[in-house]
Design an enzyme around this catalytic site. Sequence first.
Site, PDB file in Angstrom:
ATOM      1  N   SER A 133      17.206 -33.481  33.122  1.00  0.00           N
ATOM      2  CA  SER A 133      17.243 -34.914  32.809  1.00  0.00           C
ATOM      3  C   SER A 133      17.894 -35.154  31.448  1.00  0.00           C
ATOM      4  O   SER A 133      17.834 -34.302  30.560  1.00  0.00           O
ATOM      5  CB  SER A 133      15.806 -35.440  32.756  1.00  0.00           C
ATOM      6  OG  SER A 133      15.776 -36.756  32.282  1.00  0.00           O
ATOM      7  N   TYR A 146       7.209 -34.017  29.368  1.00  0.00           N
ATOM      8  CA  TYR A 146       8.302 -34.206  30.331  1.00  0.00           C
ATOM      9  C   TYR A 146       9.649 -33.870  29.705  1.00  0.00           C
ATOM     10  O   TYR A 146      10.417 -33.071  30.244  1.00  0.00           O
ATOM     11  CB  TYR A 146       8.308 -35.640  30.866  1.00  0.00           C
ATOM     12  CG  TYR A 146       9.394 -35.870  31.902  1.00  0.00           C
ATOM     13  CD1 TYR A 146       9.261 -35.353  33.183  1.00  0.00           C
ATOM     14  CD2 TYR A 146      10.562 -36.569  31.586  1.00  0.00           C
ATOM     15  CE1 TYR A 146      10.258 -35.541  34.139  1.00  0.00           C
ATOM     16  CE2 TYR A 146      11.561 -36.762  32.535  1.00  0.00           C
ATOM     17  CZ  TYR A 146      11.397 -36.249  33.813  1.00  0.00           C
ATOM     18  OH  TYR A 146      12.391 -36.418  34.752  1.00  0.00           O
TER      19      TYR A 146
HETATM   20  N1  LIG Z   1      14.519 -40.659  39.003  1.00  0.00           N
HETATM   21  C1  LIG Z   1      15.023 -40.424  37.800  1.00  0.00           C
HETATM   22  O1  LIG Z   1      15.470 -41.333  37.086  1.00  0.00           O
HETATM   23  C2  LIG Z   1      15.092 -39.001  37.301  1.00  0.00           C
HETATM   24  C3  LIG Z   1      15.777 -38.767  36.105  1.00  0.00           C
HETATM   25  C4  LIG Z   1      15.870 -37.468  35.631  1.00  0.00           C
HETATM   26  C5  LIG Z   1      15.325 -36.425  36.346  1.00  0.00           C
HETATM   27  N2  LIG Z   1      14.650 -36.680  37.502  1.00  0.00           N
HETATM   28  C6  LIG Z   1      14.056 -35.540  38.207  1.00  0.00           C
HETATM   29  O2  LIG Z   1      14.388 -35.581  39.572  1.00  0.00           O
HETATM   30  C7  LIG Z   1      13.395 -34.891  40.320  1.00  0.00           C
HETATM   31  C8  LIG Z   1      13.000 -35.736  41.517  1.00  0.00           C
HETATM   32  O3  LIG Z   1      12.323 -36.888  41.059  1.00  0.00           O
HETATM   33  P1  LIG Z   1      12.429 -38.325  41.738  1.00  0.00           P
HETATM   34  O4  LIG Z   1      12.992 -39.231  40.728  1.00  0.00           O
HETATM   35  O5  LIG Z   1      13.062 -38.242  43.066  1.00  0.00           O
HETATM   36  O6  LIG Z   1      10.875 -38.687  41.845  1.00  0.00           O
HETATM   37  P2  LIG Z   1       9.849 -38.699  43.056  1.00  0.00           P
HETATM   38  O7  LIG Z   1      10.275 -39.658  44.096  1.00  0.00           O
HETATM   39  O8  LIG Z   1       8.541 -38.890  42.407  1.00  0.00           O
HETATM   40  O9  LIG Z   1       9.949 -37.238  43.697  1.00  0.00           O
HETATM   41  C9  LIG Z   1       9.314 -36.117  43.149  1.00  0.00           C
HETATM   42  C10 LIG Z   1       9.269 -35.010  44.181  1.00  0.00           C
HETATM   43  O10 LIG Z   1       8.643 -33.868  43.570  1.00  0.00           O
HETATM   44  C11 LIG Z   1       7.617 -33.419  44.427  1.00  0.00           C
HETATM   45  N3  LIG Z   1       6.505 -32.818  43.677  1.00  0.00           N
HETATM   46  C12 LIG Z   1       5.837 -33.321  42.620  1.00  0.00           C
HETATM   47  N4  LIG Z   1       4.835 -32.495  42.265  1.00  0.00           N
HETATM   48  C13 LIG Z   1       4.875 -31.458  43.129  1.00  0.00           C
HETATM   49  C14 LIG Z   1       4.089 -30.295  43.284  1.00  0.00           C
HETATM   50  N5  LIG Z   1       3.037 -30.012  42.493  1.00  0.00           N
HETATM   51  N6  LIG Z   1       4.416 -29.430  44.272  1.00  0.00           N
HETATM   52  C15 LIG Z   1       5.450 -29.702  45.091  1.00  0.00           C
HETATM   53  N7  LIG Z   1       6.237 -30.781  45.007  1.00  0.00           N
HETATM   54  C16 LIG Z   1       5.934 -31.657  44.035  1.00  0.00           C
HETATM   55  C17 LIG Z   1       7.133 -34.674  45.148  1.00  0.00           C
HETATM   56  O11 LIG Z   1       6.487 -34.278  46.351  1.00  0.00           O
HETATM   57  P3  LIG Z   1       4.892 -34.453  46.621  1.00  0.00           P
HETATM   58  O12 LIG Z   1       4.379 -35.549  45.752  1.00  0.00           O
HETATM   59  O13 LIG Z   1       4.824 -34.745  48.082  1.00  0.00           O
HETATM   60  O14 LIG Z   1       4.323 -33.113  46.303  1.00  0.00           O
HETATM   61  C18 LIG Z   1       8.452 -35.374  45.415  1.00  0.00           C
HETATM   62  O15 LIG Z   1       9.041 -34.883  46.574  1.00  0.00           O
HETATM   63  C19 LIG Z   1      12.255 -34.599  39.353  1.00  0.00           C
HETATM   64  O16 LIG Z   1      12.328 -33.265  38.917  1.00  0.00           O
HETATM   65  C20 LIG Z   1      12.537 -35.534  38.197  1.00  0.00           C
HETATM   66  O17 LIG Z   1      12.024 -35.056  36.971  1.00  0.00           O
HETATM   67  C21 LIG Z   1      14.517 -37.939  37.994  1.00  0.00           C
END
Ligand SMILES: NC(=O)c1ccc[n+]([C@@H]2O[C@H](COP(=O)([O-])OP(=O)(O)OC[C@H]3O[C@@H](n4cnc5c(N)ncnc54)[C@H](OP(=O)(O)O)[C@@H]3O)[C@@H](O)[C@H]2O)c1
Length: 241
Positions: A133, A146
């Site tokens: 990120s 984070y």
């Molecule tokens: N959206 C943004 O603006 C942004 C920016 C920078 C980086 N990111 C990164 O992108 C990635 C995806 O995030 P997102 O934005 O798509 O958010 P999200 O919709 O909350 O998705 C997060 C995913 O991670 C999984 N997860 C969380 N805890 C877990 C665990 N203990 N074991 C297995 N799976 C787990 C969740 O599945 P379950 O809850 O079903 O386990 C879900 O599939 C993350 O690493 C986040 O830090 C996002």
Amino acid sequence: MSKKMIIIGATSGIGEELARQAIQNGYLVGGTGRRVHRLKELKNELGDAFYYSKMDVSQFDDAKITLHSLIDEMGGMDIIVLNAGISNYPSSSITAMEQKVIDVNVSGFVQLFGNAFQYFRKQGHGQIVGVSSIAGLFGSSRAAPYSASKAFISTYMQAYRQRCNKIKEDITVTDIVAGFIKSEMTEGKKGMFWVSETEKAVKQILTSIEKKKPVAYVTRRWRLIAWLIHLIPDRLIDRLW
Ligand SMILES: NC(=O)c1ccc[n+]([C@@H]2O[C@H](COP(=O)([O-])OP(=O)(O)OC[C@H]3O[C@@H](n4cnc5c(N)ncnc54)[C@H](OP(=O)(O)O)[C@@H]3O)[C@@H](O)[C@H]2O)c1
């Protein structure tokens, strides 16, 4: 033959959309997450090209066993996308919450990365993709564990790229440095800008994976912010965030 991609964290947001777009592009996709009902819904939507398994990346031993059974079920793995991540966790204390973020974003990541790396070494080729990120480029008072966790995985992946070069392994390590993208993680959050639609961001992520980029800013305009952040003196950063 179809390439096989396993997405760790495919139940919502970026991972869910990546499963959809990868299947449209002809991949076989394996998805994991804790919310099995979401995985079942995706299976109904995506059909035979989608495989799934329940996995909690913070249960390290179980997660590794699950990964290998999913690989067996799919008949192999060419790409793993380590996308699972949390920015917060409901908890009774700040320390417990911070520990959980580290367990998922750092320890879970490292355990699965190491396992996939060994698998790809034996196979002779493969690609490991991590989702870091822009928040990892500086410490943020609002999200200390984070931002630190994302800095860790970027540095870790850089080190592994060097390692692959040194030992001449045909393993690509791709760091997706994400800006703001619509997902459950960003829902209702204030103070965001340049928030990308999930579909657009994931299209760029898939292209970056296919081009085997070492580092990709998603969406692309965040490269400019990254460049600016590196120019800002630490003393100013400390006041801004
Ligand atoms: N959206 C943004 O603006 C942004 C920016 C920078 C980086 N990111 C990164 O992108 C990635 C995806 O995030 P997102 O934005 O798509 O958010 P999200 O919709 O909350 O998705 C997060 C995913 O991670 C999984 N997860 C969380 N805890 C877990 C665990 N203990 N074991 C297995 N799976 C787990 C969740 O599945 P379950 O809850 O079903 O386990 C879900 O599939 C993350 O690493 C986040 O830090 C996002």
